[in-house]
Motif scaffolding. Structure first.
Motif, short mmCIF file in Angstrom:
data_model
loop_
_atom_site.label_atom_id
_atom_site.label_comp_id
_atom_site.label_asym_id
_atom_site.label_seq_id
_atom_site.Cartn_x
_atom_site.Cartn_y
_atom_site.Cartn_z
N ILE A 8 1.19 -1.38 0.28
CA ILE A 8 -0.13 -0.05 0.14
C ILE A 8 0.87 1.65 -0.02
O ILE A 8 0.59 1.70 -0.45
CB ILE A 8 -0.75 -0.15 1.13
CG1 ILE A 8 -1.98 -0.91 1.09
CG2 ILE A 8 -1.53 1.26 1.09
CD1 ILE A 8 -2.40 -1.44 2.49
N ALA A 9 1.94 1.12 0.89
CA ALA A 9 2.92 2.11 0.96
C ALA A 9 4.00 2.98 -0.24
O ALA A 9 4.05 3.60 -0.43
CB ALA A 9 3.89 2.50 1.96
N THR A 10 4.37 2.22 -1.14
CA THR A 10 5.32 1.83 -2.17
C THR A 10 4.56 2.24 -3.13
O THR A 10 4.69 3.37 -4.10
CB THR A 10 5.63 1.05 -2.62
OG1 THR A 10 4.76 -0.62 -2.37
CG2 THR A 10 7.00 0.49 -1.66
N GLY A 11 2.61 1.95 -3.73
CA GLY A 11 2.19 2.28 -4.36
C GLY A 11 1.58 3.85 -3.96
O GLY A 11 1.61 4.82 -4.90
N LEU A 12 1.55 5.05 -2.73
CA LEU A 12 1.20 6.04 -2.46
C LEU A 12 2.54 6.54 -2.72
O LEU A 12 2.37 8.08 -3.43
CB LEU A 12 0.36 6.05 -1.21
CG LEU A 12 -0.45 5.20 -1.26
CD1 LEU A 12 -0.84 5.52 0.77
CD2 LEU A 12 -1.92 6.55 -1.43
N VAL A 13 3.93 6.46 -2.41
CA VAL A 13 5.41 7.87 -2.01
C VAL A 13 6.25 7.62 -3.67
O VAL A 13 5.47 6.72 -4.35
CB VAL A 13 6.08 6.92 -1.04
CG1 VAL A 13 5.09 6.91 0.23
CG2 VAL A 13 7.24 5.56 -1.75
#
Length: 77
Positions: A8-13
């Motif tokens: 989830i986080a790598t898709g946002l940053v």
């Protein structure tokens, strides 16, 4: 669960190399704390306006943990 939070986080940053997750041992109540670390420039992307994205991340993680019979908490550092 750690892999889900990382995904989830790598898709946002923008800076995916700065994303990391630390996992604490369960406390007395059985709650596992996940600490999400991102680059300072990407904090706004992960938190979102009025914390909406952070709340959504926590909701998805709680739903996944419920299926695995776990209690979790996500902290964004």
């Amino acid at each position: 669960m750690k892999e889900l939070l990382l995904c989830i986080a790598t898709g946002l940053v923008e800076d995916t190399s700065a994303v990391s997750v630390d996992v604490d041992e369960p406390d007395a109540e059985g709650v596992i704390v996940y600490h999400l670390h991102v680059a300072p420039d990407d904090m706004g992307r992960v938190i979102g306006k009025q914390g909406r994205i952070a709340k959504a991340i926590r909701t998805v993680m709680r739903a996944g943990a419920g299926r695995a019979n776990q209690k979790i908490m996500v902290e964004i550092d």
